[in-house]
Write a protein that holds these residues in place. Structure first.
Motif, PDB file in Angstrom:
ATOM      1  N   TYR A  55     -20.040 111.389 -17.322  1.00 52.27           N
ATOM      2  CA  TYR A  55     -20.815 110.151 -17.214  1.00 52.27           C
ATOM      3  C   TYR A  55     -21.333 109.689 -18.568  1.00 52.27           C
ATOM      4  CZ  TYR A  55     -20.629 110.031 -12.155  1.00 52.27           C
ATOM      5  OH  TYR A  55     -20.185 109.923 -10.864  1.00 52.27           O
ATOM      6  N   LEU A  56     -21.562 110.623 -19.484  1.00 55.89           N
ATOM      7  CA  LEU A  56     -21.956 110.232 -20.840  1.00 55.89           C
ATOM      8  C   LEU A  56     -20.830 109.462 -21.518  1.00 55.89           C
ATOM      9  CD1 LEU A  56     -23.942 110.369 -23.204  1.00 55.89           C
ATOM     10  CD2 LEU A  56     -22.925 112.580 -23.836  1.00 55.89           C
ATOM     11  N   VAL A  57     -19.586 109.951 -21.313  1.00 55.24           N
ATOM     12  CA  VAL A  57     -18.419 109.262 -21.884  1.00 55.24           C
ATOM     13  C   VAL A  57     -18.260 107.875 -21.272  1.00 55.24           C
ATOM     14  CG1 VAL A  57     -15.903 109.299 -22.043  1.00 55.24           C
ATOM     15  CG2 VAL A  57     -17.216 111.386 -22.488  1.00 55.24           C
ATOM     16  N   MET A  58     -18.445 107.768 -19.941  1.00 50.50           N
ATOM     17  CA  MET A  58     -18.286 106.470 -19.281  1.00 50.50           C
ATOM     18  C   MET A  58     -19.352 105.480 -19.734  1.00 50.50           C
ATOM     19  SD  MET A  58     -16.908 107.140 -15.401  1.00 50.50           S
ATOM     20  CE  MET A  58     -18.154 108.298 -14.897  1.00 50.50           C
ATOM     21  N   ARG A  59     -20.551 105.974 -20.032  1.00 57.00           N
ATOM     22  CA  ARG A  59     -21.576 105.068 -20.573  1.00 57.00           C
ATOM     23  C   ARG A  59     -21.151 104.545 -21.944  1.00 57.00           C
ATOM     24  NH1 ARG A  59     -25.056 108.939 -18.341  1.00 57.00           N
ATOM     25  NH2 ARG A  59     -26.380 108.139 -16.686  1.00 57.00           N
TER      26      ARG A  59
ATOM     27  N   ARG B 263     -25.203 100.258 -12.818  1.00 52.03           N
ATOM     28  CA  ARG B 263     -25.103  99.957 -11.397  1.00 52.03           C
ATOM     29  C   ARG B 263     -23.758 100.397 -10.827  1.00 52.03           C
ATOM     30  NH1 ARG B 263     -25.908  93.940  -8.649  1.00 52.03           N
ATOM     31  NH2 ARG B 263     -25.664  94.622  -6.480  1.00 52.03           N
ATOM     32  N   ALA B 264     -22.688 100.199 -11.600  1.00 48.03           N
ATOM     33  CA  ALA B 264     -21.352 100.600 -11.148  1.00 48.03           C
ATOM     34  C   ALA B 264     -21.251 102.116 -11.050  1.00 48.03           C
ATOM     35  CB  ALA B 264     -20.292 100.060 -12.098  1.00 48.03           C
ATOM     36  N   LEU B 265     -21.855 102.813 -12.004  1.00 52.42           N
ATOM     37  CA  LEU B 265     -21.827 104.278 -11.968  1.00 52.42           C
ATOM     38  C   LEU B 265     -22.631 104.816 -10.787  1.00 52.42           C
ATOM     39  CD1 LEU B 265     -22.214 105.130 -15.770  1.00 52.42           C
ATOM     40  CD2 LEU B 265     -20.130 105.092 -14.396  1.00 52.42           C
TER      41      LEU B 265
ATOM     42  N   LYS C 175     -23.171 103.244  -7.971  1.00 51.50           N
ATOM     43  CA  LYS C 175     -22.409 102.953  -6.750  1.00 51.50           C
ATOM     44  C   LYS C 175     -21.272 103.958  -6.590  1.00 51.50           C
ATOM     45  CE  LYS C 175     -21.746  98.673  -5.739  1.00 51.50           C
ATOM     46  NZ  LYS C 175     -21.224  97.271  -5.727  1.00 51.50           N
ATOM     47  N   SER C 176     -20.649 104.339  -7.706  1.00 52.90           N
ATOM     48  CA  SER C 176     -19.580 105.323  -7.655  1.00 52.90           C
ATOM     49  C   SER C 176     -20.098 106.667  -7.148  1.00 52.90           C
ATOM     50  CB  SER C 176     -18.969 105.495  -9.047  1.00 52.90           C
ATOM     51  OG  SER C 176     -18.076 106.588  -9.076  1.00 52.90           O
ATOM     52  N   ILE C 177     -21.259 107.078  -7.634  1.00 57.34           N
ATOM     53  CA  ILE C 177     -21.868 108.340  -7.172  1.00 57.34           C
ATOM     54  C   ILE C 177     -22.194 108.276  -5.688  1.00 57.34           C
ATOM     55  CG2 ILE C 177     -23.930 109.787  -7.380  1.00 57.34           C
ATOM     56  CD1 ILE C 177     -23.936 109.152 -10.365  1.00 57.34           C
ATOM     57  N   SER C 178     -22.762 107.147  -5.265  1.00 57.72           N
ATOM     58  CA  SER C 178     -23.123 106.995  -3.850  1.00 57.72           C
ATOM     59  C   SER C 178     -21.899 107.120  -2.955  1.00 57.72           C
ATOM     60  CB  SER C 178     -23.800 105.639  -3.623  1.00 57.72           C
ATOM     61  OG  SER C 178     -24.991 105.538  -4.370  1.00 57.72           O
ATOM     62  N   ARG C 179     -20.800 106.508  -3.352  1.00 60.51           N
ATOM     63  CA  ARG C 179     -19.592 106.560  -2.516  1.00 60.51           C
ATOM     64  C   ARG C 179     -18.951 107.944  -2.553  1.00 60.51           C
ATOM     65  NH1 ARG C 179     -16.982 100.606  -4.030  1.00 60.51           N
ATOM     66  NH2 ARG C 179     -18.523  99.401  -2.836  1.00 60.51           N
ATOM     67  N   GLU C 180     -18.978 108.566  -3.722  1.00 59.70           N
ATOM     68  CA  GLU C 180     -18.400 109.911  -3.826  1.00 59.70           C
ATOM     69  C   GLU C 180     -19.173 110.901  -2.954  1.00 59.70           C
ATOM     70  OE1 GLU C 180     -18.088 113.458  -7.141  1.00 59.70           O
ATOM     71  OE2 GLU C 180     -18.268 111.385  -7.827  1.00 59.70           O
ATOM     72  N   LEU C 181     -20.496 110.886  -3.060  1.00 58.41           N
ATOM     73  CA  LEU C 181     -21.304 111.816  -2.262  1.00 58.41           C
ATOM     74  C   LEU C 181     -21.292 111.426  -0.780  1.00 58.41           C
ATOM     75  CD1 LEU C 181     -24.395 112.524  -4.535  1.00 58.41           C
ATOM     76  CD2 LEU C 181     -22.120 113.527  -4.550  1.00 58.41           C
ATOM     77  N   GLY C 182     -21.254 110.126  -0.514  1.00 54.77           N
ATOM     78  CA  GLY C 182     -21.170 109.688   0.877  1.00 54.77           C
ATOM     79  C   GLY C 182     -19.917 110.213   1.554  1.00 54.77           C
ATOM     80  N   THR C 183     -18.791 110.194   0.813  1.00 53.49           N
ATOM     81  CA  THR C 183     -17.545 110.741   1.358  1.00 53.49           C
ATOM     82  C   THR C 183     -17.678 112.234   1.624  1.00 53.49           C
ATOM     83  OG1 THR C 183     -16.289 109.085   0.107  1.00 53.49           O
ATOM     84  CG2 THR C 183     -15.082 110.988   0.939  1.00 53.49           C
ATOM     85  N   ALA C 184     -18.361 112.945   0.721  1.00 54.94           N
ATOM     86  CA  ALA C 184     -18.547 114.388   0.886  1.00 54.94           C
ATOM     87  C   ALA C 184     -19.337 114.703   2.147  1.00 54.94           C
ATOM     88  CB  ALA C 184     -19.247 114.973  -0.335  1.00 54.94           C
ATOM     89  N   TYR C 185     -20.304 113.871   2.499  1.00 54.43           N
ATOM     90  CA  TYR C 185     -21.101 114.100   3.713  1.00 54.43           C
ATOM     91  C   TYR C 185     -20.397 113.579   4.961  1.00 54.43           C
ATOM     92  CZ  TYR C 185     -25.393 115.710   1.411  1.00 54.43           C
ATOM     93  OH  TYR C 185     -26.322 116.442   0.721  1.00 54.43           O
TER      94      TYR C 185
ATOM     95  N   TYR D 107     -28.515 113.746  -8.086  1.00 52.62           N
ATOM     96  CA  TYR D 107     -27.267 113.644  -8.851  1.00 52.62           C
ATOM     97  C   TYR D 107     -27.434 112.646  -9.994  1.00 52.62           C
ATOM     98  CZ  TYR D 107     -22.167 114.169  -9.222  1.00 52.62           C
ATOM     99  OH  TYR D 107     -20.905 114.478  -9.642  1.00 52.62           O
ATOM    100  N   CYS D 108     -28.010 111.492  -9.686  1.00 45.96           N
ATOM    101  CA  CYS D 108     -28.189 110.458 -10.712  1.00 45.96           C
ATOM    102  C   CYS D 108     -29.116 110.939 -11.823  1.00 45.96           C
ATOM    103  CB  CYS D 108     -28.739 109.182 -10.078  1.00 45.96           C
ATOM    104  SG  CYS D 108     -27.564 108.308  -9.023  1.00 45.96           S
ATOM    105  N   ARG D 109     -30.195 111.630 -11.452  1.00 45.43           N
ATOM    106  CA  ARG D 109     -31.120 112.133 -12.470  1.00 45.43           C
ATOM    107  C   ARG D 109     -30.476 113.238 -13.311  1.00 45.43           C
ATOM    108  NH1 ARG D 109     -35.046 112.063  -8.304  1.00 45.43           N
ATOM    109  NH2 ARG D 109     -34.961 114.347  -8.204  1.00 45.43           N
ATOM    110  N   THR D 110     -29.607 114.020 -12.704  1.00 45.43           N
ATOM    111  CA  THR D 110     -28.993 115.137 -13.423  1.00 45.43           C
ATOM    112  C   THR D 110     -27.974 114.656 -14.446  1.00 45.43           C
ATOM    113  OG1 THR D 110     -29.280 116.575 -11.496  1.00 45.43           O
ATOM    114  CG2 THR D 110     -27.720 117.296 -13.161  1.00 45.43           C
ATOM    115  N   VAL D 111     -27.114 113.711 -14.041  1.00 43.70           N
ATOM    116  CA  VAL D 111     -26.064 113.240 -14.960  1.00 43.70           C
ATOM    117  C   VAL D 111     -26.611 112.242 -15.979  1.00 43.70           C
ATOM    118  CG1 VAL D 111     -24.276 113.618 -13.253  1.00 43.70           C
ATOM    119  CG2 VAL D 111     -25.337 111.359 -13.423  1.00 43.70           C
ATOM    120  N   GLY D 112     -27.833 111.775 -15.784  1.00 45.29           N
ATOM    121  CA  GLY D 112     -28.435 110.822 -16.701  1.00 45.29           C
ATOM    122  C   GLY D 112     -29.236 109.813 -15.932  1.00 45.29           C
ATOM    123  N   LYS D 113     -30.359 109.394 -16.445  1.00 43.55           N
ATOM    124  CA  LYS D 113     -31.260 108.494 -15.717  1.00 43.55           C
ATOM    125  C   LYS D 113     -30.594 107.154 -15.489  1.00 43.55           C
ATOM    126  CE  LYS D 113     -35.988 106.803 -15.690  1.00 43.55           C
ATOM    127  NZ  LYS D 113     -37.273 106.734 -16.419  1.00 43.55           N
ATOM    128  N   PHE D 114     -30.657 106.690 -14.206  1.00 45.67           N
ATOM    129  CA  PHE D 114     -30.093 105.379 -13.857  1.00 45.67           C
ATOM    130  C   PHE D 114     -31.233 104.399 -13.645  1.00 45.67           C
ATOM    131  CE2 PHE D 114     -26.503 108.048 -12.978  1.00 45.67           C
ATOM    132  CZ  PHE D 114     -25.421 107.276 -13.322  1.00 45.67           C
TER     133      PHE D 114
END
Length: 628
Positions: free
Chosen positions: A544-548, A555-557, A559-569, A621-628
């Motif tokens: 996520y540091l590289v993507m920033r 916001r896009a990142l 949303k990506s996390i939300s969908r990834e974790l949502g799929t996992a659940y 997850y968002c706080r761990t990979v970087g503050k959103f």
């Protein structure tokens, strides 16, 4: 810095990661302690030694299940945290610490987790002890007083059991660290559960997974005779293996196909999370399968408890539909019995029905007589009248049926074969219908008259009194009309059904026990997901540091996390929902109860738990990979 101070600092800095494990273990410990406290207290002593003994056996059985579950849960949790910390431990080796010192550091840190869980579990268990007993008694609908009784023995047992299980895995982790190399410690976090598989392997897993899971579903709902226990065991094994193969084969195959569809992948920035889901599926499919199986167990536990409760309530209504039943081969006893009862108490309702008794323990009733009894007592009656060659079976109600295969074959009565067309469990004959070794059949009126010349005609006079306190007086008064066969061929017997009898009250405790098992399994399941996804977040910081740096919007990142974790659940939840339907349907067949409401309630509760922890996972997850 001293080792214990370093361990405590690490514990505090990683408190967020440990929180889900501490909460789940604390809840399990609190439930286990309260189960033990109910055994060693006098909460259920007023129900009599018979009920107390059976309740203690049930609670101990559930406690053993909790211990086995805690063993597996702690095993998984300690493995996840050990894998996460090994890379940090590798750095400690470069700083001059030996494996023995690192192992000691790990033991201290995990001991802090265990001690906090044990302390919180015991404290909450003691503080909520009275409320816990109130909930159990209220749900089970047992009429006893709740008393606050604290004893030290349940505390000692809980501490010993938990420490034995927990310290086993602490020592196991210590030994693992002693045998680990520097390279394995540094790369451990990225080796966890990662398995490279070719497409052909995924296809084979998919085919076998679908086939095995479908076989398990079929065996679960298949009508069975004496082989039902073998079918249930096979169904359980097949479903577990099938779920594992579905997560290890079918779902990765589906998401790889989605990732290969470039037209779909590059719309709405789906490439940010779809490819990551493919990677996570390869990496975490064992975890998803474990969570799915655990939730399936929790739903089945709740449905079992509800089925047992409904079945018990129906059995009690079955047994106590009448207070007294007079069975005689003499005419004129009805008026005499009614007069005796009305001199002591009022009759709420009554019925009389003649039956034909054959020497092969077959009793035959006329269709119109049964219909009249239903009208007199307000019982349900929806049976169609059989023809002269047909019968309807009146079945007894049992707590659990190990025979789900309904046979509508031939029934032989006095040398004539009749076709069985239906069966009913409505207690038209009350407790008499529960007598083992007797078979009850309904025939049409004409056939009843034809058979009456070949059988002994008996009369059943059934009475339900208004007040339970007059039972003993009425029972003693009715005993004067009871006679035995004294050579004259006359017989009059009386079946007394004490409305105050509570010899089977122990069955009621099953429902609250199953509810708490349901909650323990769900909480552990969502905590496993939370721990695993939180651990994954530490691995994704650099990505996520590289993507920033590449200019992706926050916001896009997110949303990506939300969908990834949502799929996992969502994936374990959906497969659980499908599998639980077959599991609950199998229980319906065994218990002869409608459990559809239990199924939907349990699925809804699981959804609420998953949604809450999904939101927590996204936030962490968002706080761990970087503050959103």
């Amino acid at each position: 810095m001293k080792m214990i101070a370093l361990a405590f600092r690490n514990f505090k800095s990683s408190a967020q990661s440990y929180l889900s494990l501490v909460i789940s273990l604390s809840f399990t410990i609190a439930v286990y302690f309260n189960f033990q406290n109910m055994i060693y207290s006098n909460t259920f002593a007023s129900l009599g030694s018979h009920n107390k003994e059976f309740i203690d056996i049930l609670i101990q059985t559930v406690s053993v299940v909790l211990c086995c579950f805690s063993f597996c849960f702690i095993w998984y949790a300690t493995n996840v945290f050990l894998a996460k910390q090994k890379r940090e431990f590798g750095i400690y080796i470069f700083m001059g610490l030996t494996n023995q010192k690192i192992g000691q550091l790990y033991m201290m840190e995990t001991t802090f987790i265990g001690m906090m869980s044990l302390l919180l579990g015991l404290m909450s268990g003691v503080m909520l002890m009275w409320l816990f007993q109130m909930i159990v008694i209220a749900i089970s609908d047992i009429a006893i007083d709740v008393t606050f009784q604290f004893q030290i023995k349940p505390v000692i047992i809980t501490v010993i059991v938990f420490l034995v299980i927990y310290l086993f895995f602490v020592i196991k982790g210590y030994c693992n660290i002693l045998r680990s190399s520097v390279l394995s410690m540094i790369s451990a976090a990225r080796q966890n559960e990662y398995i490279r598989q070719k497409r052909m392997i995924l296809v084979c897993k998919t085919v076998f997974g679908v086939g095995i899971l479908g076989t398990g579903y079929y065996l679960a709902v298949k009508d069975s005779g004496m082989e039902i226990m073998a079918n249930m065991l096979a169904a359980t094994i097949f479903v577990i293996i099938g779920v594992y193969l579905i997560f290890g084969g079918l779902l990765p195959l589906v998401f790889q196909a989605i990732a290969g569809n470039k037209g779909f992948l590059y719309q709405k920035q789906r490439c940010l999370w779809v490819n990551q889901v493919v990677f996570r599926m390869k990496k975490n499919y064992r975890t998803y399968a474990m969570v799915c199986v655990l939730i399936l167990c929790s739903v089945t536990a709740l449905a079992t408890g509800m089925a047992m409760k409904n079945r018990y309530d129906n059995m009690i209504r079955f047994e106590k539909v009448y207070t007294f039943q007079v069975l005689t081969n003499q005419e004129g006893i009805e008026a005499q019995a009614q007069q005796i009862i009305e001199e002591i108490d009022h009759i709420a309702y009554q019925s009389s029905i003649p039956v034909l008794m054959f020497y092969d323990d077959i009793l035959v009733l006329a269709y119109s007589d049964v219909k009249e009894v239903a009208a007199q007592t307000g019982m349900m009656f929806s049976l169609r009248e059989p023809t002269e060659n047909e019968v309807i079976e009146m079945r007894r109600m049992m707590l659990l049926s190990l025979y789900t295969q309904r046979e509508y074959g031939k029934v032989a009565i006095q040398g004539k074969d009749y076709q069985k067309i239906d069966e009913t469990m409505v207690p038209y004959l009350g407790a008499l219908q529960l007598q083992t070794g007797l078979d009850f059949y309904i025939v049409n009126d004409a056939e009843y008259e034809r058979l009456s010349v070949q059988a002994q005609r008996m009369y059943t006079h059934n009475y339900c009194i208004e007040h339970a306190y007059s039972f003993e007086a009425v029972r003693d008064a009715l005993s004067q009309i009871a006679t035995v066969n004294d050579g004259t061929g006359t017989y009059t017997g009386c079946i007394n059904l004490d409305p105050n009898n509570n010899s089977d009250e122990w069955i009621k405790i099953l429902f609250p026990l199953c509810i708490f098992m349901f909650l323990v399994f769900i909480l552990a399941s969502v905590c496993i997901m939370f721990m695993k996804l939180s651990n994954d977040a530490f691995e994704e910081r650099e990505r996520y540091l590289v993507m920033r740096k590449l200019g992706f919007e926050e916001r896009a990142l997110q949303k990506s996390i939300s969908r990834e974790l949502g799929t996992a659940y969502i994936l374990p939840f959906l497969l659980m929902t499908i599998s639980a339907y077959f599991s609950v349907h199998a229980l319906e067949k065994m218990m002869h109860e409608n459990l559809l409401s239990a199924y939907w309630v349990s699925v809804l509760v699981v959804f609420v738990f998953f949604f809450v922890f999904y939101r927590l996972s996204v936030s962490v997850y968002c706080r761990t990979v970087g503050k959103f």
